[in-house]
Design an enzyme around this catalytic site. Structure first.
Site, PDB file in Angstrom:
ATOM      1  N   THR A   1       0.824  -1.209   0.000  1.00  0.00           N
ATOM      2  CA  THR A   1       0.000   0.000   0.000  1.00  0.00           C
ATOM      3  C   THR A   1       0.855   1.255   0.000  1.00  0.00           C
ATOM      4  O   THR A   1       0.520   2.260  -0.647  1.00  0.00           O
ATOM      5  CB  THR A   1      -0.912   0.014   1.237  1.00  0.00           C
ATOM      6  OG1 THR A   1      -1.572  -1.244   1.350  1.00  0.00           O
ATOM      7  CG2 THR A   1      -1.944   1.113   1.142  1.00  0.00           C
TER       8      THR A   1
ATOM      9  N   TYR B   1     -13.243  -3.663   2.080  1.00  0.00           N
ATOM     10  CA  TYR B   1     -14.542  -3.126   1.703  1.00  0.00           C
ATOM     11  C   TYR B   1     -15.683  -4.153   1.788  1.00  0.00           C
ATOM     12  O   TYR B   1     -16.766  -3.841   2.268  1.00  0.00           O
ATOM     13  CB  TYR B   1     -14.505  -2.507   0.293  1.00  0.00           C
ATOM     14  CG  TYR B   1     -15.752  -1.712  -0.045  1.00  0.00           C
ATOM     15  CD1 TYR B   1     -15.931  -0.425   0.468  1.00  0.00           C
ATOM     16  CD2 TYR B   1     -16.755  -2.254  -0.837  1.00  0.00           C
ATOM     17  CE1 TYR B   1     -17.081   0.299   0.185  1.00  0.00           C
ATOM     18  CE2 TYR B   1     -17.906  -1.542  -1.122  1.00  0.00           C
ATOM     19  CZ  TYR B   1     -18.072  -0.270  -0.610  1.00  0.00           C
ATOM     20  OH  TYR B   1     -19.209   0.442  -0.880  1.00  0.00           O
TER      21      TYR B   1
ATOM     22  N   TYR C   1      -1.790 -10.277   5.818  1.00  0.00           N
ATOM     23  CA  TYR C   1      -1.713  -8.873   6.246  1.00  0.00           C
ATOM     24  C   TYR C   1      -3.064  -8.464   6.814  1.00  0.00           C
ATOM     25  O   TYR C   1      -4.048  -8.356   6.076  1.00  0.00           O
ATOM     26  CB  TYR C   1      -1.314  -8.007   5.048  1.00  0.00           C
ATOM     27  CG  TYR C   1      -1.157  -6.521   5.339  1.00  0.00           C
ATOM     28  CD1 TYR C   1      -1.046  -6.025   6.636  1.00  0.00           C
ATOM     29  CD2 TYR C   1      -1.116  -5.610   4.293  1.00  0.00           C
ATOM     30  CE1 TYR C   1      -0.904  -4.663   6.880  1.00  0.00           C
ATOM     31  CE2 TYR C   1      -0.971  -4.245   4.525  1.00  0.00           C
ATOM     32  CZ  TYR C   1      -0.876  -3.785   5.817  1.00  0.00           C
ATOM     33  OH  TYR C   1      -0.738  -2.440   6.051  1.00  0.00           O
TER      34      TYR C   1
ATOM     35  N   ARG D   1      -7.723  -0.171   7.569  1.00  0.00           N
ATOM     36  CA  ARG D   1      -7.868   0.070   6.133  1.00  0.00           C
ATOM     37  C   ARG D   1      -8.930  -0.833   5.502  1.00  0.00           C
ATOM     38  O   ARG D   1      -9.612  -0.439   4.556  1.00  0.00           O
ATOM     39  CB  ARG D   1      -6.534  -0.163   5.415  1.00  0.00           C
ATOM     40  CG  ARG D   1      -5.491   0.929   5.648  1.00  0.00           C
ATOM     41  CD  ARG D   1      -4.226   0.628   4.849  1.00  0.00           C
ATOM     42  NE  ARG D   1      -3.213   1.653   5.020  1.00  0.00           N
ATOM     43  CZ  ARG D   1      -3.106   2.747   4.269  1.00  0.00           C
ATOM     44  NH1 ARG D   1      -3.971   2.959   3.309  1.00  0.00           N
ATOM     45  NH2 ARG D   1      -2.143   3.623   4.492  1.00  0.00           N
TER      46      ARG D   1
ATOM     47  N   LYS E   1       1.568 -10.011   8.923  1.00  0.00           N
ATOM     48  CA  LYS E   1       1.816  -8.612   9.261  1.00  0.00           C
ATOM     49  C   LYS E   1       0.571  -8.146  10.008  1.00  0.00           C
ATOM     50  O   LYS E   1      -0.491  -7.959   9.413  1.00  0.00           O
ATOM     51  CB  LYS E   1       2.056  -7.775   8.006  1.00  0.00           C
ATOM     52  CG  LYS E   1       2.258  -6.284   8.293  1.00  0.00           C
ATOM     53  CD  LYS E   1       2.416  -5.483   7.010  1.00  0.00           C
ATOM     54  CE  LYS E   1       2.581  -3.983   7.314  1.00  0.00           C
ATOM     55  NZ  LYS E   1       2.668  -3.178   6.078  1.00  0.00           N
TER      56      LYS E   1
ATOM     57  N   ILE F   1       7.141  -5.163   9.199  1.00  0.00           N
ATOM     58  CA  ILE F   1       7.177  -4.633   7.836  1.00  0.00           C
ATOM     59  C   ILE F   1       6.863  -3.154   7.975  1.00  0.00           C
ATOM     60  O   ILE F   1       5.749  -2.774   8.329  1.00  0.00           O
ATOM     61  CB  ILE F   1       6.200  -5.362   6.904  1.00  0.00           C
ATOM     62  CG1 ILE F   1       6.654  -6.813   6.737  1.00  0.00           C
ATOM     63  CG2 ILE F   1       6.136  -4.665   5.540  1.00  0.00           C
ATOM     64  CD1 ILE F   1       5.730  -7.667   5.875  1.00  0.00           C
TER      65      ILE F   1
END
Length: 289
Positions: A45, A108, A134, A139, A163, A205
């Site tokens: 990202t 989403y 992840y 987000r 992550k 990360i």
């Protein structure tokens, strides 16, 4: 464990005309490797990947792979909220040249825990590449719970890490406590890595490792070695800077700092924009101090 220590989520430098600046990207690869990072993450990202064309993504990855020249492992960011699209994307990239995949929780759609399990199972069945999960609910909205993560880790030996960027320390401890031996728990929160190392995390990360690789890597290495006196000093040296990096979105602060360091132009692609005058002044004060 394949991935531990400090991984850096590389930004994508742009020229003033908005095209990708490959010379600056090569400089950034050298800057972070010389600063001590343990592995590189391409097209995460932080790389503003949603604004890159398919051709640009391939060119960015190719540039990183060639310039890295096998000095450090390279992880490819590869995620989607469309499972079939994610599986098809495996054939679009030179998978033989990367050392692993970083794949984000579908965003989403807000899938259930069983939906998340089936999504990542489908990915694991489609590739034998090492996979880093992840989880970043800030987000994606969906939070992959430890039970789901550990279920995946125990079923697929090539799911090698997560992550974890939930910021929930109770959830983090549950992951560490239940993780199988082959599975690394990595931080996705630069400002929490020292306390997370103290509870058993294996690395991070990092976004901040683009800007401050020497101090950041030294901090992580000290924490891994359980030298928390040194780690804590570096944590508080970096904390204000890390907070400023994220104050107006990512990688707004990072690109400003790297511009001030002479590594790249301070250019982002919409909908992200360059740091405000206020943030720029605060970053200047931090850097000068």
């Amino acid at each position: 464990m394949m991935f531990k220590g400090t991984g850096v989520a590389l930004v994508t430098p742009f020229k003033k005309d908005q095209s990708v600046d490959f010379d600056a990207l090569r400089k950034l690869v050298d800057f972070t490797i010389d600063g001590g990072v343990d592995f590189l993450v391409a097209l995460g990202t932080t790389a503003e990947t949603p604004t890159l064309t398919k051709a640009e993504k391939l060119e960015v990855l190719d540039c990183i792979l060639k310039h890295n020249n096998k000095r450090k492992p390279v992880v490819l960011g590869l995620g989607s909220n469309n499972t079939q699209e994610l599986l098809e994307s495996l054939s679009h990239y030179p998978m033989q040249d990367v050392d692993g995949i970083l794949s984000v929780v579908p965003y989403y759609n807000k899938p259930s825990q069983e939906g998340l399990f089936q999504h990542f199972s489908a990915l694991a069945e489609a590739t034998d590449k090492p996979i880093i999960l992840y989880n970043v609910p800030g987000r994606t909205v969906a939070n992959m719970l430890p039970a789901t993560t550990l279920r995946l880790a125990n079923k697929y030996k090539h799911i090698v890490a997560i992550k974890e960027a939930s910021g929930n320390m109770a959830q983090c401890m549950e992951l560490v406590q239940g993780a199988p031996d082959h599975f690394a728990v990595l931080s996705g929160d630069d400002n929490l890595i020292v306390p997370q190392l103290s509870i058993g995390f294996h690395g991070v990360i990092s976004v901040a490792a683009n800007s401050f690789p020497v101090d950041f890597c030294a901090m992580v290495n000290a924490g891994i070695q359980e030298d928390f006196v040194t780690a804590r000093k570096l944590h508080y040296k970096l904390l204000k800077g890390i907070d400023l990096l994220f104050a107006e979105g990512n990688p707004t602060g990072v690109k400003y700092v790297l511009h001030k360091s002479g590594l790249m132009e301070n250019v982002l692609r919409l909908p992200l924009i360059a740091a405000s005058e206020s943030l720029s002044q605060q970053l200047d004060q931090y850097l000068n101090a």
